[in-house]
Design a protein around this motif. Structure first.
Motif, mmCIF file in Angstrom:
data_model
loop_
_atom_site.group_PDB
_atom_site.id
_atom_site.type_symbol
_atom_site.label_atom_id
_atom_site.label_comp_id
_atom_site.label_asym_id
_atom_site.label_seq_id
_atom_site.Cartn_x
_atom_site.Cartn_y
_atom_site.Cartn_z
ATOM 1 N N THR A 129 28.839 40.153 43.232
ATOM 2 C CA THR A 129 29.218 39.014 42.765
ATOM 3 C C THR A 129 30.161 38.955 41.647
ATOM 4 O O THR A 129 30.760 38.198 40.869
ATOM 5 N N ILE A 175 37.722 34.411 40.991
ATOM 6 C CA ILE A 175 36.635 34.009 41.771
ATOM 7 C C ILE A 175 35.931 32.839 41.241
ATOM 8 O O ILE A 175 35.365 32.761 40.259
ATOM 9 N N PRO A 176 36.383 31.442 41.775
ATOM 10 C CA PRO A 176 35.853 30.140 41.122
ATOM 11 C C PRO A 176 34.307 30.276 40.939
ATOM 12 O O PRO A 176 33.559 30.963 41.809
ATOM 13 N N ARG A 179 31.783 30.111 44.028
ATOM 14 C CA ARG A 179 32.188 30.974 45.353
ATOM 15 C C ARG A 179 31.274 31.860 46.051
ATOM 16 O O ARG A 179 31.212 31.792 47.141
ATOM 17 N N LYS A 182 28.804 30.582 48.069
ATOM 18 C CA LYS A 182 29.264 29.540 48.926
ATOM 19 C C LYS A 182 29.865 30.639 50.091
ATOM 20 O O LYS A 182 29.787 30.271 51.519
ATOM 21 N N LEU A 183 30.457 31.599 49.741
ATOM 22 C CA LEU A 183 31.011 32.607 50.804
ATOM 23 C C LEU A 183 29.737 33.282 51.540
ATOM 24 O O LEU A 183 29.807 33.263 52.665
ATOM 25 N N HIS A 209 35.108 28.007 57.534
ATOM 26 C CA HIS A 209 34.992 29.073 56.344
ATOM 27 C C HIS A 209 36.511 29.226 56.044
ATOM 28 O O HIS A 209 36.570 29.377 54.864
ATOM 29 N N HIS A 212 37.815 26.222 54.010
ATOM 30 C CA HIS A 212 37.467 26.636 52.776
ATOM 31 C C HIS A 212 38.062 27.408 51.936
ATOM 32 O O HIS A 212 38.209 27.415 50.611
ATOM 33 N N SER A 213 38.337 28.615 52.470
ATOM 34 C CA SER A 213 38.846 29.985 51.826
ATOM 35 C C SER A 213 40.230 29.326 51.178
ATOM 36 O O SER A 213 40.770 29.747 50.381
ATOM 37 N N THR A 216 40.061 27.399 48.301
ATOM 38 C CA THR A 216 39.747 28.093 47.169
ATOM 39 C C THR A 216 40.899 29.211 46.643
ATOM 40 O O THR A 216 40.996 29.125 45.296
ATOM 41 N N LYS A 219 43.117 26.726 44.661
ATOM 42 C CA LYS A 219 42.564 26.709 43.294
ATOM 43 C C LYS A 219 42.827 27.820 42.260
ATOM 44 O O LYS A 219 43.009 27.744 41.267
#
Length: 229
Positions: A129, A175-176, A179, A182-183, A209, A212-213, A216, A219
């Motif tokens: 992460t 990387i928010p 995330r 969530k990933l 997925h 959502h990607s 992301t 953003k």
């Protein structure tokens, strides 16, 4: 054929092989995220790291430019290309459906060993992460494991082209917050459906997925451009 002609042919073949080698190495470096979109790639760095002369490097760079992987700027030289907003939207639209098909096929054809490999890669992602590049690399390893488990060579070729284009996306350095978890959750749903041999659920989970990607990515791109100002 004279000895001179033979030697000339061998020299041309050698140069061509070196240029192909450099092309593949630089392309792989872009795929692996070693070079980000908008980042400069110096000829001197490539000649040194690959232990080749500038000639095959320049030939490889010209080929990468013709393929849309590199651009050339007057002040900076070779730079990794970057997709524009419309290209990004088009790319994700196609990817969403192809990923759904890949997950669907994997639910039908994946071996037990392939599913175990997916689960192993999934857990590695949860441990990575703190490093955007490492997380991005593990993410792609998991997606490619799903592609291979689909057991459809034409689908794999199509997704391979998508993967190369995805490497030209801006914003992968960010990387928010939240995330990575969530990933992990999104990937878990895909693998769960594959493991349960549920093609419809796998298809839907994969499409969700990628949707959502895309959100992301938008953003992350906005954040990076704000930081660059």
């Amino acid at each position: 054929m004279t000895t001179k002609q033979k030697n000339e042919d061998e020299t041309r073949n050698h140069k061509s092989s070196l240029a192909e080698y450099v092309h593949q190495e630089v392309l792989q470096a872009i795929r692996d995220g070693k070079y980000h979109p908008g980042e400069r790639i110096r000829e001197s760095d490539i000649t040194k790291s690959l232990n080749v002369s500038r000639t095959p490097v320049r030939e490889a760079f010209r080929r990468l430019q013709s393929e849309g992987r590199l651009t050339f700027e007057a002040q900076r030289g070779a730079v990794v290309a970057e997709l524009d907003p419309q290209e990004v939207a088009e790319l994700y639209a196609v990817r969403q459906h192809l990923e759904g098909v890949a997950a669907r096929f994997a639910a039908q054809h994946a071996s037990e060993a392939e599913i175990l490999a997916m689960e192993y890669i999934l857990e590695r992602g949860l441990e990575a992460t703190g490093d955007p590049r490492e997380l991005n690399q593990i993410n792609w390893e998991l997606h490619h494991a799903i592609y291979n488990a689909a057991h459809n060579r034409f689908l794999i070729k199509a997704l391979g082209a998508i993967s190369d284009s995805m490497a030209l996306l801006r914003g992968v350095k960010y990387i928010p917050e939240g995330r990575p978890q969530k990933l992990y959750d999104e990937h878990s749903l895909i693998i769960k459906a594959i493991k349960e041999r549920d093609p419809d659920a796998a298809d839907q989970a994969a499409q969700n997925h990628i949707r959502h990607s895309f959100q992301t990515h938008l953003k992350a791109t906005f954040q990076q451009r704000s930081d660059d100002r």
